[in-house]
Design a protein around this motif. Structure first.
Motif, PDB file in Angstrom:
ATOM      1  N   ARG A  48      80.855 120.936  18.700  1.00 13.73           N
ATOM      2  CA  ARG A  48      81.978 120.024  18.914  1.00 13.73           C
ATOM      3  C   ARG A  48      81.455 118.701  19.474  1.00 13.73           C
ATOM      4  N   ILE A  49      81.962 117.634  18.898  1.00 19.09           N
ATOM      5  CA  ILE A  49      81.441 116.293  19.158  1.00 19.09           C
ATOM      6  C   ILE A  49      81.552 115.909  20.626  1.00 19.09           C
ATOM      7  N   GLN A  50      80.448 115.316  21.134  1.00 20.03           N
ATOM      8  CA  GLN A  50      80.377 114.855  22.514  1.00 20.03           C
ATOM      9  C   GLN A  50      80.231 113.330  22.556  1.00 20.03           C
ATOM     10  N   ILE A  51      80.395 112.783  23.756  1.00 19.84           N
ATOM     11  CA  ILE A  51      80.182 111.345  23.962  1.00 19.84           C
ATOM     12  C   ILE A  51      78.729 110.988  23.629  1.00 19.84           C
ATOM     13  N   ASN A  52      78.535 109.827  23.011  1.00 18.03           N
ATOM     14  CA  ASN A  52      77.226 109.275  22.607  1.00 18.03           C
ATOM     15  C   ASN A  52      76.670 109.896  21.337  1.00 18.03           C
ATOM     16  N   ASP A  53      77.353 110.872  20.736  1.00 17.12           N
ATOM     17  CA  ASP A  53      76.939 111.356  19.421  1.00 17.12           C
ATOM     18  C   ASP A  53      77.116 110.231  18.399  1.00 17.12           C
ATOM     19  N   ILE A  54      76.285 110.253  17.371  1.00 20.03           N
ATOM     20  CA  ILE A  54      76.403 109.264  16.293  1.00 20.03           C
ATOM     21  C   ILE A  54      76.749 110.000  15.005  1.00 20.03           C
ATOM     22  N   LEU A  55      77.831 109.580  14.362  1.00 16.20           N
ATOM     23  CA  LEU A  55      78.307 110.242  13.156  1.00 16.20           C
ATOM     24  C   LEU A  55      77.970 109.427  11.918  1.00 16.20           C
ATOM     25  N   ASN A  56      77.578 110.126  10.882  1.00 14.42           N
ATOM     26  CA  ASN A  56      77.366 109.512   9.577  1.00 14.42           C
ATOM     27  C   ASN A  56      78.578 109.846   8.718  1.00 14.42           C
ATOM     28  N   ILE A  57      79.336 108.838   8.329  1.00 21.22           N
ATOM     29  CA  ILE A  57      80.584 109.053   7.584  1.00 21.22           C
ATOM     30  C   ILE A  57      80.472 108.403   6.207  1.00 21.22           C
ATOM     31  N   ARG A  58      80.787 109.160   5.182  1.00 16.51           N
ATOM     32  CA  ARG A  58      80.799 108.664   3.805  1.00 16.51           C
ATOM     33  C   ARG A  58      82.181 108.900   3.198  1.00 16.51           C
ATOM     34  N   VAL A  59      82.698 107.873   2.531  1.00 15.21           N
ATOM     35  CA  VAL A  59      83.988 107.993   1.844  1.00 15.21           C
ATOM     36  C   VAL A  59      83.759 107.763   0.356  1.00 15.21           C
ATOM     37  N   LYS A  60      84.214 108.701  -0.459  1.00 11.26           N
ATOM     38  CA  LYS A  60      84.080 108.574  -1.911  1.00 11.26           C
ATOM     39  C   LYS A  60      85.456 108.586  -2.561  1.00 11.26           C
TER      40      LYS A  60
END
Length: 263
Positions: A48-60
């Motif tokens: 589960r996502i925490q503070i300072n995590d970096i997410l890679n998001i792709r939209v198609k």
């Protein structure tokens, strides 16, 4: 004769007590069955996502030009490493648990799984930006699994592995392994939680470590390996090295005594 026997006995005790036992250098030994269903269930829980995590998001979408604004463009910079690109192009979770998405604004993702974030973004995009016929498809991943190693370990510092799951043995192997002088029986994992940091202890010499809820590391974990007492004593790691050290000390003492007797 008694003095000689006493001296040899003391030397033997020093050699034996300052050696590192062979069993303390081995990983995952059979030490009795301690299977725990709760621990196995804990291992399977998604991160589960925490503070300072970096997410890679792709939209198609069917028309990819319509979703260019959502996708990072840094991949064209061949001079940047994958870690650098993920820092500049990824979506960092701020101290409030939010990420900032173009046109959608701030979205709170603290405590969500990546799958839940995918569903959340798809829903918001369809509600605010696109129609069902656009066939929106969103993927969300952590931009690598970052962890830090310190203490008695081959390579200290921050590492990044581009894998979904990494166990403690893989993480340590990637950091150059634990030398003979490192304490494999009590490795510390300092883990980040919403409430703060906690310290967990695991025994890498016990095969049951694979049943531990901390067997798989999480992003931002710190792995600390303590040195054994033999490292602090400055003795060798085996009997031969210790015998050599004792012989050197005795040689120095004998030489000193002989020099004083000649004066």
């Amino acid at each position: 004769m008694k003095r000689l026997i006493l001296t040899l006995s003391i030397l033997a005790s020093v050699v034996v007590s300052s050696c590192i036992p062979h069993k303390d250098t081995l990983y995952v030994q059979e030490k009795g069955n301690k299977d725990s269903l709760d621990a196995i269930v804990e291992q399977q829980r998604p991160y589960r996502i925490q503070i300072n995590d970096i997410l890679n998001i792709r939209v198609k979408a069917l028309d990819q030009d319509n979703v260019k604004i959502f996708n990072p463009i840094g991949e064209k910079d061949l001079n940047a490493s994958s870690v650098e690109r993920s820092y500049f192009d990824g979506f960092t979770v701020d101290i409030h648990g939010n990420i900032r998405i173009p046109t959608l604004g701030k979205i709170n993702v603290l405590g969500y799984t990546t799958e839940e974030i995918e569903q959340l973004l798809e829903k918001k995009l369809l509600e605010e930006e696109f129609k069902e016929t656009a066939n929106i498809f969103v993927t969300v991943k952590l931009t690598g699994l970052k962890y830090t190693t310190t203490g008695e370990i081959g390579s200290k510092g921050t590492k990044v592995l581009f894998q979904e799951r990494v166990n403690i043995l893989e993480a340590i192997a990637n950091a150059g392994d634990i030398p003979v002088t490192g304490d494999k029986k009590d490795v510390l994992i300092i883990r980040q939680y919403p409430q703060g940091q906690k310290i967990h202890h695991i025994d890498l010499t016990d095969v049951n470590v694979m049943q531990s809820p901390y067997y798989y590391i999480q992003p931002n974990d710190m792995i600390y390996v303590k040195p054994l007492r033999q490292k602090a004593w400055g003795t060798g790691t085996n009997a031969l090295q210790n015998l050599g050290a004792v012989a050197t000390v005795l040689s120095v003492i004998t030489t000193t005594i002989l020099l004083f007797n000649r004066l």
